[in-house]
Structures are given as structure tokens and as C-alpha cells.
Enzyme design. Structure first.
Site, PDB file in Angstrom:
ATOM      1  N   ASP A   1       0.825  -1.212   0.000  1.00 26.19           N
ATOM      2  CA  ASP A   1       0.000   0.000   0.000  1.00 26.19           C
ATOM      3  C   ASP A   1       0.860   1.264   0.000  1.00 26.19           C
ATOM      4  O   ASP A   1       1.954   1.274   0.557  1.00 26.19           O
ATOM      5  CB  ASP A   1      -0.888  -0.028   1.264  1.00 26.19           C
ATOM      6  N   GLY A   2       0.316   2.317  -0.594  1.00 27.72           N
ATOM      7  CA  GLY A   2       0.975   3.627  -0.542  1.00 27.72           C
ATOM      8  C   GLY A   2       1.598   4.064  -1.852  1.00 27.72           C
ATOM      9  O   GLY A   2       2.285   5.090  -1.899  1.00 27.72           O
TER      10      GLY A   2
ATOM     11  N   GLY B   1       0.114   5.316  -4.519  1.00 24.17           N
ATOM     12  CA  GLY B   1      -0.480   6.565  -4.974  1.00 24.17           C
ATOM     13  C   GLY B   1       0.108   7.758  -4.222  1.00 24.17           C
ATOM     14  O   GLY B   1       0.487   8.769  -4.824  1.00 24.17           O
TER      15      GLY B   1
ATOM     16  N   HIS C   1       2.527   3.028  -9.088  1.00 24.47           N
ATOM     17  CA  HIS C   1       2.354   1.585  -9.269  1.00 24.47           C
ATOM     18  C   HIS C   1       3.577   0.964  -9.953  1.00 24.47           C
ATOM     19  O   HIS C   1       3.957  -0.158  -9.632  1.00 24.47           O
ATOM     20  CB  HIS C   1       1.076   1.290 -10.054  1.00 24.47           C
TER      21      HIS C   1
ATOM     22  N   SER D   1      -7.313  -6.067  -5.476  1.00 21.93           N
ATOM     23  CA  SER D   1      -8.398  -6.666  -4.684  1.00 21.93           C
ATOM     24  C   SER D   1      -9.711  -6.646  -5.464  1.00 21.93           C
ATOM     25  O   SER D   1      -9.841  -5.928  -6.473  1.00 21.93           O
ATOM     26  CB  SER D   1      -8.571  -5.895  -3.372  1.00 21.93           C
ATOM     27  N   THR D   2     -10.681  -7.401  -4.960  1.00 24.30           N
ATOM     28  CA  THR D   2     -12.009  -7.412  -5.602  1.00 24.30           C
ATOM     29  C   THR D   2     -12.637  -6.014  -5.530  1.00 24.30           C
ATOM     30  O   THR D   2     -13.544  -5.705  -6.292  1.00 24.30           O
ATOM     31  CB  THR D   2     -12.939  -8.442  -4.917  1.00 24.30           C
TER      32      THR D   2
ATOM     33  N   ARG E   1     -11.689   1.729  -8.817  1.00 23.91           N
ATOM     34  CA  ARG E   1     -10.739   2.797  -9.182  1.00 23.91           C
ATOM     35  C   ARG E   1     -10.993   3.262 -10.621  1.00 23.91           C
ATOM     36  O   ARG E   1     -11.598   2.532 -11.408  1.00 23.91           O
ATOM     37  CB  ARG E   1      -9.311   2.271  -9.049  1.00 23.91           C
TER      38      ARG E   1
ATOM     39  N   LEU F   1      11.455 -19.863  -3.240  1.00 24.88           N
ATOM     40  CA  LEU F   1      10.277 -19.181  -2.682  1.00 24.88           C
ATOM     41  C   LEU F   1       8.980 -19.563  -3.399  1.00 24.88           C
ATOM     42  O   LEU F   1       8.937 -19.635  -4.621  1.00 24.88           O
ATOM     43  CB  LEU F   1      10.497 -17.665  -2.822  1.00 24.88           C
TER      44      LEU F   1
ATOM     45  N   ARG G   1      -5.444  -1.638   8.700  1.00 25.56           N
ATOM     46  CA  ARG G   1      -6.587  -2.510   8.380  1.00 25.56           C
ATOM     47  C   ARG G   1      -6.100  -3.728   7.619  1.00 25.56           C
ATOM     48  O   ARG G   1      -5.019  -3.708   7.037  1.00 25.56           O
ATOM     49  CB  ARG G   1      -7.593  -1.848   7.441  1.00 25.56           C
TER      50      ARG G   1
HETATM   51  C1  FPP Z   1      -2.109   0.082  -3.190  1.00 22.82           C
HETATM   52  O1  FPP Z   1      -1.586   1.382  -3.175  1.00 22.82           O
HETATM   53  C2  FPP Z   1      -1.622  -0.608  -4.354  1.00 22.82           C
HETATM   54  C3  FPP Z   1      -2.386  -1.237  -5.269  1.00 22.82           C
HETATM   55  C4  FPP Z   1      -3.854  -1.324  -5.200  1.00 22.82           C
HETATM   56  C5  FPP Z   1      -1.790  -1.854  -6.454  1.00 22.82           C
HETATM   57  C6  FPP Z   1      -0.562  -2.655  -6.119  1.00 22.82           C
HETATM   58  C7  FPP Z   1       0.003  -3.105  -7.368  1.00 22.82           C
HETATM   59  C8  FPP Z   1       1.314  -3.151  -7.636  1.00 22.82           C
HETATM   60  C9  FPP Z   1       2.385  -2.780  -6.695  1.00 22.82           C
HETATM   61  C10 FPP Z   1       1.731  -3.685  -8.938  1.00 22.82           C
HETATM   62  C11 FPP Z   1       1.657  -5.160  -8.819  1.00 22.82           C
HETATM   63  C12 FPP Z   1       2.454  -5.760  -9.787  1.00 22.82           C
HETATM   64  C13 FPP Z   1       2.832  -7.023  -9.765  1.00 22.82           C
HETATM   65  C14 FPP Z   1       3.703  -7.447 -10.847  1.00 22.82           C
HETATM   66  C15 FPP Z   1       2.465  -7.989  -8.700  1.00 22.82           C
HETATM   67  P1  FPP Z   1      -2.573   2.609  -3.412  1.00 22.82           P
HETATM   68  O2  FPP Z   1      -2.666   2.882  -4.861  1.00 22.82           O
HETATM   69  O3  FPP Z   1      -3.883   2.321  -2.748  1.00 22.82           O
HETATM   70  O4  FPP Z   1      -1.812   3.746  -2.686  1.00 22.82           O
HETATM   71  P2  FPP Z   1      -2.472   4.991  -1.950  1.00 22.82           P
HETATM   72  O5  FPP Z   1      -3.244   4.433  -0.784  1.00 22.82           O
HETATM   73  O6  FPP Z   1      -1.293   5.806  -1.541  1.00 22.82           O
HETATM   74  O7  FPP Z   1      -3.363   5.677  -2.939  1.00 22.82           O
END
Ligand code: FPP
Length: 240
Positions: free
Chosen positions: A25-26, A28, A42, A70-71, A76, A135, A194
């Protein structure tokens, strides 16, 4: 000499969890802080995911589960969803990620509804890495804990199980993580406290680690810090 002794003492105490699950998370907020579009966050998050997976493999972790989508993430903006799916496509196309690194990849979640080309890439990646001995990497994609439990209940009904046959194992065996140990340790950076519908059945006895660090800034040294803290926890599983 004194420092050397101290280091050895703390290393001896380190307990590596069998299974770590991370909420990435984080991304954005990381991008916003830099005046960049969320998509850049991302991309940085994806690069960091690869580094952390590689590092986890190097230190001998058995299972790592990451929350990629996630579902609920379908809510978004369309462009952001498309961007995350494209990042995933690029990752899957790079077969090196799995073969060279001896990482066994598995996707957990409802992947049936995803685009055909992604489903094909997923099948190829799982097949290409099936004999890896390093892994076990689970990527949670279109994953929701409640959705997973509903899926398990439907399987139980379709298989015609009797009420007395239903126990914890009957449920666990029908989750996407079937056959895997439950996560011992759940890590959520970015200052949120959470679970967000993540592994809700499997995390019943997990330990948790939260931090303000945004996912793209979460480095192997932070993973080590978290593992050190885990090593000092006293897990009793409801006993004394
Ligand atoms: C949450 O941060 C992040 C996501 C919902 C997307 C996570 C996806 C990736 C890191 C790319 C995955 C790629 C692979 C290859 C597995 P947020 O966007 O909610 O951040 P914020 O809370 O700061 O807005």
C-alpha cells in the site's frame, strides 16, 4: 570484538516466519509526494515488489503472498485499473522473473473474469515455474477474503459434503491457498491499520506489522526490521 559478539547473539535469536503476507500500500501517495501520476507509483511499487520477492527468496523464506489487486480495486478509475493490469502483463511476459530465480509463482483470487491474454500469461507463468524449489510466491489478483470463503462454501455444496464433514480443514482445503501454511506475519506499510479483506480466514493467528513507510520505499532493511520484531513476539495460538 564486543560488537561482533552482540551481532552474533541477535542473529541467533532471529526467527524467520514460514509465510509472510504483504499489503503493498501507498503507491499513490508515493507518486503524489513527487508530483507524479498515480501510475508512476504503481510502476515503482512493482519494481519494489520484484526486489522484495528476490530478497525473500535469497533469505530462504518459504512463502510470500502479495496483494496486487483486490475485488474492491475495480472501483478505481478505469485508466488506473488498466495501468495495473499492464504492469502485471509486463511482469508476466518477463519469464526471467520465475525461471532464473527458482521462484514458484501462483495466482490467488478470481482470475476467471480477467482478460484472456492475462489468463494465458498466468497459466504460462505457473507452468514455467512449477518445479522451482525456492520461494513460493502467491500473487493475490482480483482477490477478496470474503469472495474466497464464498467460493469455498460453493465448492462444499457442489461436492455434496454433509454438515458433519465440515471442519476447519474442509474450508482451508477449498481456499485458493489450499495446501499452504497460513501466513505467520502480515506486513502493511503506508500508515493504514486494516486488513482490507486480505486473507481473512488464513490470518486468524497471524502477527501484524504496520509502518508509515510507503510501499515503494519499503526496502529489504525494513523487511529485516520487521522480521526482527516478529522474532521477539510470543505466539501462543490461544494457549498460555
Ligand atoms: C495500493 O496502493 C496498491 C495497489 C492497489 C496496487 C498494487 C500493485 C502493484 C504494486 C503492482 C503489482 C504488480 C505485480 C507485478 C504484482 P494505493 O494505490 O492504494 O496507494 P495509496 O493508498 O497511496 O493511494
Amino acid at each position: 570484538m564486543g560488537v561482533f559478539k552482540l551481532r552474533r547473539a541477535s542473529k541467533a535469536k532471529r526467527i524467520l516466519p514460514r509465510h509472510i503476507a504483504i499489503i503493498m500500500d501507498g503507491n499513490g501517495r508515493w507518486a503524489k509526494k513527487r508530483g507524479l501520476p498515480r501510475t508512476a507509483g504503481h510502476s515503482a511499487g512493482s519494481k519494489n515488489f520484484k526486489d522484495i520477492a528476490r530478497y525473500s527468496n535469497k533469505i530462504g523464506l518459504e512463502y510470500l503472498t502479495v496483494y496486487a489487486f483486490s475485488t474492491e480495486n475495480w472501483k478505481r478509475p478505469e485508466e488506473e485499473v488498466r495501468n495495473i493490469m499492464n504492469i502485471l502483463r509486463d511482469y508476466l511476459k518477463d519469464a526471467k522473473n520465475f525461471k532464473d530465480e527458482n521462484i514458484k509463482v501462483k495466482f490467488i483470487g478470481n482470475i476467471e473474469v480477467l482478460d484472456e491474454d492475462i489468463k494465458e500469461l498466468i497459466a504460462e507463468a505457473e507452468e514455467a515455474s512449477k518445479d522451482a524449489t525456492g520461494l513460493n510466491l502467491n500473487i493475490a489478483l482480483n482477490y477478496g477474503g470474503r469472495d474466497e470463503i464464498i467460493h469455498a462454501v460453493k465448492s462444499i455444496i457442489n461436492e455434496g459434503l454433509a454438515a458433519e464433514e465440515i471442519d476447519e480443514k474442509a474450508i482451508s482445503d477449498r481456499l485458493y491457498t489450499c495446501g499452504q501454511p497460513d501466513p505467520d506475519f502480515i506486513i502493511r506499510p503506508s500508515g493504514e491499520y486494516r486488513l482490507s479483506n486480505y486473507l481473512i480466514w488464513q490470518s486468524a493467528y497471524a502477527e501484524y506489522w504496520f509502518s508509515d513507510i510507503l510501499w515503494p520505499d519499503f526496502k529489504p532493511k525494513h523487511l529485516e526490521q520487521a522480521i526482527d520484531e516478529y522474532s521477539n513476539r510470543n505466539r501462543r495460538f490461544g494457549g498460555v
